[in-house]
Motif scaffolding. Structure first.
Motif, PDB file in Angstrom:
ATOM      1  N   UNK A  52       0.922  -1.212   0.160  1.00 55.50           N
ATOM      2  CA  UNK A  52       0.009   0.067   0.055  1.00 55.50           C
ATOM      3  C   UNK A  52       0.795   0.976  -0.088  1.00 55.50           C
ATOM      4  N   UNK A  53       1.909   1.240   0.789  1.00 58.86           N
ATOM      5  CA  UNK A  53       2.867   2.348   0.870  1.00 58.86           C
ATOM      6  C   UNK A  53       3.586   2.522  -0.322  1.00 58.86           C
ATOM      7  N   UNK A  54       3.924   1.503  -1.158  1.00 51.65           N
ATOM      8  CA  UNK A  54       4.653   1.307  -2.213  1.00 51.65           C
ATOM      9  C   UNK A  54       3.982   2.036  -3.290  1.00 51.65           C
ATOM     10  N   UNK A  57       3.703   5.648  -3.173  1.00 55.65           N
ATOM     11  CA  UNK A  57       5.010   6.239  -3.081  1.00 55.65           C
ATOM     12  C   UNK A  57       5.131   7.027  -1.787  1.00 55.65           C
ATOM     13  N   UNK A  58       4.928   6.482  -0.461  1.00 55.56           N
ATOM     14  CA  UNK A  58       5.161   6.969   0.899  1.00 55.56           C
ATOM     15  C   UNK A  58       6.271   6.273   1.472  1.00 55.56           C
ATOM     16  N   UNK A  59       6.979   6.921   2.356  1.00 53.28           N
ATOM     17  CA  UNK A  59       7.754   6.150   3.373  1.00 53.28           C
ATOM     18  C   UNK A  59       7.300   6.515   4.721  1.00 53.28           C
ATOM     19  N   UNK A  60       7.473   5.435   5.759  1.00 57.00           N
ATOM     20  CA  UNK A  60       6.968   5.617   7.267  1.00 57.00           C
ATOM     21  C   UNK A  60       7.869   5.215   8.028  1.00 57.00           C
ATOM     22  N   UNK A  81      14.890  -2.561   4.133  1.00 53.94           N
ATOM     23  CA  UNK A  81      15.332  -2.554   2.606  1.00 53.94           C
ATOM     24  C   UNK A  81      14.505  -1.853   1.830  1.00 53.94           C
ATOM     25  N   UNK A  82      13.006  -1.588   2.132  1.00 49.63           N
ATOM     26  CA  UNK A  82      12.005  -0.844   1.317  1.00 49.63           C
ATOM     27  C   UNK A  82      12.201   0.695   1.582  1.00 49.63           C
ATOM     28  N   UNK A  83      12.965   1.012   2.632  1.00 46.07           N
ATOM     29  CA  UNK A  83      13.310   2.573   2.669  1.00 46.07           C
ATOM     30  C   UNK A  83      12.499   3.148   3.944  1.00 46.07           C
ATOM     31  N   UNK A  84      11.976   2.122   4.683  1.00 51.04           N
ATOM     32  CA  UNK A  84      11.183   2.735   5.910  1.00 51.04           C
ATOM     33  C   UNK A  84      11.996   2.826   7.130  1.00 51.04           C
ATOM     34  N   UNK A  85      11.634   3.534   7.983  1.00 52.15           N
ATOM     35  CA  UNK A  85      12.492   3.537   9.378  1.00 52.15           C
ATOM     36  C   UNK A  85      11.942   2.523  10.302  1.00 52.15           C
TER      37      UNK A  85
END
Ligand SMILES: [Zn+2]
Length: 295
Positions: A52-54, A57-60, A81-85
């Motif tokens: 859903x985030x992908x 296009x959002x990071x969380x 690895x998906x760029x989230x914290x």
């Protein structure tokens, strides 16, 4: 497509990673000692959220229990690895006010070691289980600062039956003199003088989406402040087993509109701008007032 004016404010997006049987509402009917014998659903649910985030296009930020990370190491790596914290939600969801400072220190140290080991990222953020940092736990911020945390998002500045520190500031503040640690409370909106919980949880699911849209616009546009929103992996899982012997009120809060949650989240993440909580902490550090001067 033109962006709404509120799009200039970047909000904090967060997921509290715990399994369906680990929520505070069921703690009196499901023993911690039984957790290992219950069928886990957290991996599939987090996978749904990552998709859903992908797509949007959002990071969380994923505030994750050490207990979950220990048992789902690849999941933690996948989130990172998906760029989230990856940040900490404590070890096994014990509320902060059930600890003394020393026990709390041990809990957050243990959770952090597991999370850093699994993610390969440095953990700099913390969210207390059930927003359990409040007026009873003045030592909690000291411990977080001492252990080098950069931010906490552990306060619900609102009246609620299970949690809340109604007198706390509504926006980012520095709880300790001489330390840069900042607390970024979960969002409330003002209706007259009344603070309404508007940062997620049961309210987001139970009330129509229009309420959350109004509340976040209010905070972004009228107050010029970022919102902090949170939800849980089990909230996107309508097929989870039902805990029949839980209190009626807990069941209502837990199970209402689970089937509508993914669509609602889709609207929310597209309508507003979102980023990881560590980015929000960085952006808010200058504006954050010391606790005694914050409103
Ligand atoms: Zn939690």
């Amino acid at each position: 497509m033109a962006r709404a004016p509120s799009a200039s404010v970047i909000n904090g997006l967060s997921v509290d990673v715990e399994d369906w049987f680990q929520v505070g509402a069921f703690e009196n009917v499901i023993e911690r000692g039984d957790w290992d014998s219950i069928a886990t659903r957290v991996e599939d649910n987090v996978a749904r959220i990552l998709d859903l985030f992908d797509e949007a296009g959002v990071k969380g930020t994923f505030f994750t229990l050490g207990w979950v990370a220990e048992r789902h190491k690849r999941l933690i790596r996948r989130i990172a690895d998906a760029g989230h914290e990856i940040a900490s939600h404590g070890y096994d969801h014990a509320r902060v006010f059930t600890f003394d400072q020393k026990q709390f220190g041990a809990d957050i140290r243990k959770a952090r070691e597991i999370l850093e080991d699994c993610s390969g990222q440095k953990v700099t953020g913390y969210r207390a289980p059930s927003f359990s940092i409040d007026a009873r736990t003045p030592w909690a911020f000291e411990e977080l600062a001492e252990q080098g945390y950069v931010y906490s998002s552990s306060v619900a500045p609102v009246v609620h039956d299970h949690y809340g520190w109604p007198e706390a500031p509504r926006f980012a503040f520095k709880p300790i003199e001489g330390s840069d640690l900042i607390e970024i409370p979960v969002t409330t909106a003002l209706l007259g003088n009344r603070r309404l919980a508007a940062g997620g949880g049961g309210f987001f699911r139970v009330l129509p989406y229009a309420f959350s849209r109004w509340a976040i616009r209010q905070v972004n546009q009228q107050e010029g402040k970022p919102a902090v929103f949170y939800f849980h992996p089990w909230e996107v899982d309508p097929d989870q087993p039902r805990v029949e012997n839980a209190p009626l009120r807990s069941k209502f809060r837990h199970y209402t509109n689970l089937d509508k949650m993914a669509d609602k989240l889709g609207l929310l993440v597209r309508e507003f701008q979102w980023d990881r909580m560590d980015a929000l902490a960085q952006a808010e550090i200058e504006a954050a007032m010391p606790l005694d001067r914050a409103a």
